[in-house]
Write an enzyme that holds these catalytic residues in place. Structure first.
Site, mmCIF file in Angstrom:
data_model
loop_
_atom_site.group_PDB
_atom_site.id
_atom_site.type_symbol
_atom_site.label_atom_id
_atom_site.label_comp_id
_atom_site.label_asym_id
_atom_site.label_seq_id
_atom_site.Cartn_x
_atom_site.Cartn_y
_atom_site.Cartn_z
ATOM 1 N N GLU A 168 -18.190 55.640 -39.441
ATOM 2 C CA GLU A 168 -17.356 56.238 -40.704
ATOM 3 C C GLU A 168 -15.865 55.978 -40.392
ATOM 4 O O GLU A 168 -15.487 56.478 -39.350
ATOM 5 C CB GLU A 168 -17.709 57.736 -41.058
ATOM 6 C CG GLU A 168 -18.964 58.325 -41.474
ATOM 7 C CD GLU A 168 -18.911 59.708 -41.508
ATOM 8 O OE1 GLU A 168 -18.214 60.120 -42.420
ATOM 9 O OE2 GLU A 168 -19.537 60.381 -40.905
ATOM 10 N N ASP B 48 -13.839 69.898 -44.007
ATOM 11 C CA ASP B 48 -13.832 69.863 -42.782
ATOM 12 C C ASP B 48 -13.261 71.073 -42.046
ATOM 13 O O ASP B 48 -12.323 71.657 -42.475
ATOM 14 C CB ASP B 48 -12.950 68.500 -42.495
ATOM 15 C CG ASP B 48 -13.653 67.233 -42.471
ATOM 16 O OD1 ASP B 48 -14.823 66.863 -41.990
ATOM 17 O OD2 ASP B 48 -13.167 66.244 -43.471
#
Lengths: 419, 254
Positions: free
Chosen positions: B41, B52
């Site tokens: 990614e 996150d």
């Protein structure tokens, strides 16, 4: 009150959240849809505001100040007289009723100036809920007295160290907590921002302000005011002050944003005026955000921690584009002047956030006729700002007192350790 | 390319564009590929990465200071995808930077840069649906996320627009903390399988060789991201790549 079209107000609003938060938002939306048109629910809410927070708050004429400025008659809607010292408690009491219905045992909140955190801590204490409040590390330094009280009330206050360390980061961190805790925790969002249904839900509870204001204007002025002015951070006090007047086209609605030091990038928190905020999607919703060409949210500044925010209510973004709400800005300097003027001519200590509304409202009132009427929403009281105000108006004796107080606190700590 | 259902587990890892610096990204990716990672990614750093945890959020803030952006991400992909034609590069970004770029243009430019898929944690399936004909034409797979609390009805809707693989968020919360791979987790994976024939990628909380062993035979892809970024942050990209190589040996995936 304004109603969304499936969570949208014009092009703004919506629900852009990690998948994990969707079930809780849907549950909240369904509950809100059922309750919002139920007159007995509104009665229950208004009753709670009355018995716990002293509503209705008064509409106070500023006779001396209006005369001195020589323009329109100025009135203040006294949200500073709420329990906890600001309008924030209205929304929190309303969401408290929802928490009870959902049966959740823990609440979380983000806070900028600490007023929403304080209101949430009060509600949590009263309902016997666990509470965690997220606050930017820089805001903690700016508003320590509120942090002190939140902790005394039994809430956990978590300082957020990422990024610009203000309200935006506190909101990010509250969303992170919620992603892990959503099954037993309610997120008491403090302003008319964030993913649907929050903008609409918070505006619904805060509309108690303008519903009262309208009745009081008819009783005390004999007609509707010419203008209603409110400061705009996230936008909850402004939506509260404007809500019941949206259909009354003859009432001009003015939202005053934080002009800060200047209109240079990073020195203000103005989002609704030309060449400031741009459409963006972040923190769960679409609105006007201060951002760069790469879509990174910008840094903001305001003398008032509660207005130091990068986005704005999607409802206000929409209403500013349709022209129904007129955006204005007040600089840090204009704000401290308005603060001082109100204090010395009327004996009222306003919050620095609310002083933006004062600065904008005074400026407009001056240009109006004495038979016209302006209502400014005084969203909160200024006791919490004692340290900031002391910086704006330095007094040597205050500095000396702080030194002595610090010495005493240290002695006390040392004595305790020695025991 | 994307694995097929029941292929042996493979590791997907991560780069944050601009972290630790734009110059270091290419070398770090070379190291990951040399270690045996075939799926990477490339994350566009964002100022407010709400899904996150602190590891990636802090790395994003660092990356923004060194010039990480959507344009740099496209540029990097162009370089590494031609250099490593056997590796699959996936665009990971929050919605706003892409929205500001212009979504349709972004999709075209991402496909042209060599991206095969994209993960946008705050873009709900409803927003993707209007772009599906374009994405299919471009061969750019929307990798949609499902979470333990996603209803069956919604998993079905997500499965309809998902391409490439389905990203199964292993637990409640954000990235960067340990997950337990017990019976509840296995029942959850089974529930998702009922809605799709696509391979499954497990993400959030994959932090050790033991985790990878536990996931072998359960899913086709495991996202090993925050832990790798910690290695990169604390030990540098070369040691991070060496650790990755060892990890694949220890988890019998080499």
């Amino acid at each position: 009150m304004i109603r969304s079209d499936k969570g949208y107000f014009g092009e703004f609003g919506g629900r852009y959240v990690p998948e994990i938060l969707l079930p809780a938002l849907t549950e909240l939306e369904e509950m809100f849809e059922q309750l919002r048109d139920d007159p007995s629910f509104w009665q229950e809410y208004v009753g709670l505001c009355q018995e716990f927070s002293g509503r209705p708050t008064p509409l106070t004429p500023l006779r001396r100040l209006s005369k001195e400025l020589g323009g329109a008659q100025i009135w203040l809607k006294r949200e500073d007289l709420n329990h906890s010292g600001a309008h924030k408690v209205n929304n929190v009491l309303g969401q408290g009723l929802l928490v009870q219905r959902m049966g959740k045992k823990r609440v979380i909140a983000e806070t900028g100036a600490g007023q929403h955190g304080l209101a949430t801590a009060i509600m949590a204490a009263r309902l016997g809920l666990q509470a965690t409040i997220y606050m930017g590390a820089d805001d903690i330094e700016r508003q320590y007295s509120n942090v002190f009280w939140m902790r005394q009330l039994g809430s956990e206050v978590v300082g957020v160290e990422t990024g610009n360390r203000t309200l935006k980061e506190a909101l990010d961190e509250a969303l992170r907590d919620w992603a892990a805790s959503v099954e037993d925790t309610h997120y008491v969002l403090g302003t008319a921002c964030g993913p649907a249904p929050f903008p609409e839900l918070v505006s619904y509870f805060q509309s108690v302000i303008s519903i009262e204001m309208k009745e009081q204007a008819l009783a005390q002025i004999g007609r509707l005011p010419d203008e209603v002015v409110a400061c705009v951070g996230g936008g909850s006090n402004a939506m509260g002050a404007f809500g019941a007047f949206l259909e009354d086209e003859e009432v001009k609605l003015v939202g005053v944003e934080a002009g800060g030091l200047s209109l240079k990038d990073g020195e203000h928190s103005v989002r609704m005026m030309a060449n400031t905020g741009e459409p963006g999607i972040a923190q769960g919703y679409k609105t006007l955000f201060l951002q760069n060409d790469d879509g990174q949210l910008g840094d903001t500044h305001s003398i008032a921690a509660g207005l130091d925010y990068v986005g704005v209510s999607p409802i206000l973004a929409h209403l500013s584009q349709t022209g129904r709400v007129v955006p204005e800005a007040a600089s840090d300097k204009e704000v401290t002047e308005a603060f001082s003027l109100l204090m010395k001519t009327e004996g009222i200590i306003p919050a620095l956030e609310s002083s933006h509304g004062l600065a904008g409202g005074f400026k407009r009132a001056k240009t109006m006729r004495p038979d016209q009427h302006v209502i400014i929403n005084l969203s909160g009281r200024g006791d919490k700002d004692i340290f900031n105000i002391a910086k704006a108006f330095p007094q040597p004796e205050w500095t000396e007192f702080l030194q002595r107080e610090a010495d005493r606190a240290r002695e006390l700590d040392a004595a305790k350790k020695g025991e | 390319m994307f694995p097929k259902q029941n292929d042996k587990l493979q590791v997907m890892s991560h780069a944050i564009v601009g972290f630790p610096s734009l110059d270091a990204n290419e070398h770090a990716i070379d190291g990951l590929v040399a270690s045996g990672v075939k799926m990477i990614e490339l994350q566009v750093p964002f100022s407010d990465p709400v899904a996150d945890g602190h590891t990636i959020a802090n790395a994003c803030h660092e990356a923004l200071k060194t010039g990480g952006s959507v344009r740099e991400t496209l540029k990097l992909c162009k370089t590494v995808s031609s250099k490593h034609p056997d590796a699959t590069f996936i665009l990971m970004s929050y919605l706003n930077p892409l929205y500001r770029y212009g979504l349709e243009q972004l999709f075209r430019d991402a496909a042209a840069a060599g991206f095969k898929g994209m993960i946008i944690p705050d873009m709900p399936v409803e927003e993707y649906e209007q772009y599906m004909p374009l994405l299919d034409e471009l061969g750019l797979a929307p990798i949609l996320l499902v979470t333990p609390n996603t209803s069956d009805e919604r998993v079905a809707r997500i499965a309809k627009s998902a391409r490439g693989m389905v990203y199964v968020v292993s637990r409640m919360g954000v990235t960067g903390k340990q997950t337990q791979w017990g019976d509840d987790f296995k029942a959850y994976v089974k529930r998702i399988r009922q809605h799709t024939d696509l391979p499954l990628s497990i993400g959030f909380g994959v932090r050790s060789a033991d985790d990878l062993k536990d996931l072998t035979g359960v899913a086709e892809v495991a996202a090993f991201c925050s832990r790798y970024i910690e290695w990169q942050r604390d030990l540098g990209s070369d040691t991070a790549a060496a650790n990755m190589k060892q990890l694949l040996v220890d988890s019998e995936l080499a």
